[in-house]
Design a protein around this motif. Structure first.
Motif, PDB file in Angstrom:
ATOM      1  N   ASN A  60       0.830  -1.219   0.000  1.00  0.00           N
ATOM      2  CA  ASN A  60       0.000   0.000   0.000  1.00  0.00           C
ATOM      3  C   ASN A  60       0.855   1.254   0.000  1.00  0.00           C
ATOM      4  O   ASN A  60       0.593   2.201  -0.745  1.00  0.00           O
ATOM      5  N   GLU A  61       1.897   1.238   0.846  1.00  0.00           N
ATOM      6  CA  GLU A  61       2.781   2.399   0.928  1.00  0.00           C
ATOM      7  C   GLU A  61       3.504   2.621  -0.397  1.00  0.00           C
ATOM      8  O   GLU A  61       3.618   3.760  -0.852  1.00  0.00           O
ATOM      9  N   MET A  62       3.959   1.543  -1.022  1.00  0.00           N
ATOM     10  CA  MET A  62       4.677   1.674  -2.302  1.00  0.00           C
ATOM     11  C   MET A  62       3.767   2.273  -3.368  1.00  0.00           C
ATOM     12  O   MET A  62       4.193   3.129  -4.130  1.00  0.00           O
ATOM     13  N   ASN A  63       2.498   1.838  -3.389  1.00  0.00           N
ATOM     14  CA  ASN A  63       1.544   2.364  -4.373  1.00  0.00           C
ATOM     15  C   ASN A  63       1.316   3.855  -4.202  1.00  0.00           C
ATOM     16  O   ASN A  63       1.086   4.563  -5.166  1.00  0.00           O
ATOM     17  N   GLU A  64       1.387   4.330  -2.959  1.00  0.00           N
ATOM     18  CA  GLU A  64       1.128   5.749  -2.678  1.00  0.00           C
ATOM     19  C   GLU A  64       2.397   6.577  -2.575  1.00  0.00           C
ATOM     20  O   GLU A  64       2.333   7.793  -2.395  1.00  0.00           O
ATOM     21  N   GLY A  65       3.566   5.925  -2.627  1.00  0.00           N
ATOM     22  CA  GLY A  65       4.830   6.648  -2.470  1.00  0.00           C
ATOM     23  C   GLY A  65       5.006   7.188  -1.068  1.00  0.00           C
ATOM     24  O   GLY A  65       5.634   8.227  -0.856  1.00  0.00           O
ATOM     25  N   LYS A  66       4.414   6.483  -0.090  1.00  0.00           N
ATOM     26  CA  LYS A  66       4.464   6.946   1.297  1.00  0.00           C
ATOM     27  C   LYS A  66       5.073   5.883   2.201  1.00  0.00           C
ATOM     28  O   LYS A  66       5.430   4.803   1.754  1.00  0.00           O
ATOM     29  N   VAL A  67       5.171   6.227   3.468  1.00  0.00           N
ATOM     30  CA  VAL A  67       5.738   5.340   4.480  1.00  0.00           C
ATOM     31  C   VAL A  67       4.819   5.367   5.694  1.00  0.00           C
ATOM     32  O   VAL A  67       4.317   6.423   6.059  1.00  0.00           O
ATOM     33  N   THR A  68       4.596   4.204   6.323  1.00  0.00           N
ATOM     34  CA  THR A  68       3.886   4.199   7.599  1.00  0.00           C
ATOM     35  C   THR A  68       4.950   4.326   8.673  1.00  0.00           C
ATOM     36  O   THR A  68       5.865   3.500   8.749  1.00  0.00           O
ATOM     37  N   LEU A  69       4.861   5.399   9.447  1.00  0.00           N
ATOM     38  CA  LEU A  69       5.831   5.655  10.505  1.00  0.00           C
ATOM     39  C   LEU A  69       5.194   5.337  11.840  1.00  0.00           C
ATOM     40  O   LEU A  69       4.122   5.865  12.161  1.00  0.00           O
ATOM     41  N   LYS A  70       5.819   4.462  12.606  1.00  0.00           N
ATOM     42  CA  LYS A  70       5.302   4.088  13.921  1.00  0.00           C
ATOM     43  C   LYS A  70       6.203   4.675  14.994  1.00  0.00           C
ATOM     44  O   LYS A  70       7.406   4.463  14.987  1.00  0.00           O
ATOM     45  N   ASN A  71       5.577   5.433  15.899  1.00  0.00           N
ATOM     46  CA  ASN A  71       6.284   5.972  17.052  1.00  0.00           C
ATOM     47  C   ASN A  71       6.324   4.869  18.099  1.00  0.00           C
ATOM     48  O   ASN A  71       5.288   4.436  18.585  1.00  0.00           O
ATOM     49  N   MET A  72       7.509   4.371  18.423  1.00  0.00           N
ATOM     50  CA  MET A  72       7.628   3.223  19.318  1.00  0.00           C
ATOM     51  C   MET A  72       7.262   3.555  20.759  1.00  0.00           C
ATOM     52  O   MET A  72       6.927   2.674  21.530  1.00  0.00           O
ATOM     53  N   GLU A  73       7.319   4.834  21.133  1.00  0.00           N
ATOM     54  CA  GLU A  73       6.946   5.218  22.496  1.00  0.00           C
ATOM     55  C   GLU A  73       5.437   5.230  22.667  1.00  0.00           C
ATOM     56  O   GLU A  73       4.913   4.712  23.633  1.00  0.00           O
TER      57      GLU A  73
END
Length: 91
Positions: A60-73
């Motif tokens: 999904n991210e590749m199709n949109e040229g985006k990244v899912t960023l997860k805040n580990m805290e």
């Protein structure tokens, strides 16, 4: 701050490397998991290294040229463009 990129496979790793290049150009250190492994194993590795952010680049991210960023805290996840990601990490 280090951003840890999850490795889902060759296509995803190639897409991740493009994002890693932009982040490094902005002075943010990044690491891509060296092999394709189960998500749980990769997340445990990120936790062990106390990495503040995990980046996920799947289909999904590749199709949109985006990244899912997860805040580990906080556990919060957002779908972001590379520029948005840089702004959040640099805060």
């Amino acid at each position: 701050t280090t951003v840890f990129f999850v490795n889902f496979g060759d296509k995803e790793a190639a897409a991740s490397l493009k994002h890693i290049k932009s982040l490094r150009a902005a002075g943010i250190s990044c690491e891509l998991y060296p092999e394709t492994a189960k998500m749980k194993k990769q997340m445990s590795y990120a936790n062990a290294k106390a990495v503040p952010f995990v980046a996920i680049v799947g289909e999904n991210e590749m199709n949109e040229g985006k990244v899912t960023l997860k805040n580990m805290e906080t556990g919060e996840q957002s779908l972001l463009t590379p520029d948005e990601m840089i702004n959040i990490i640099k805060k």
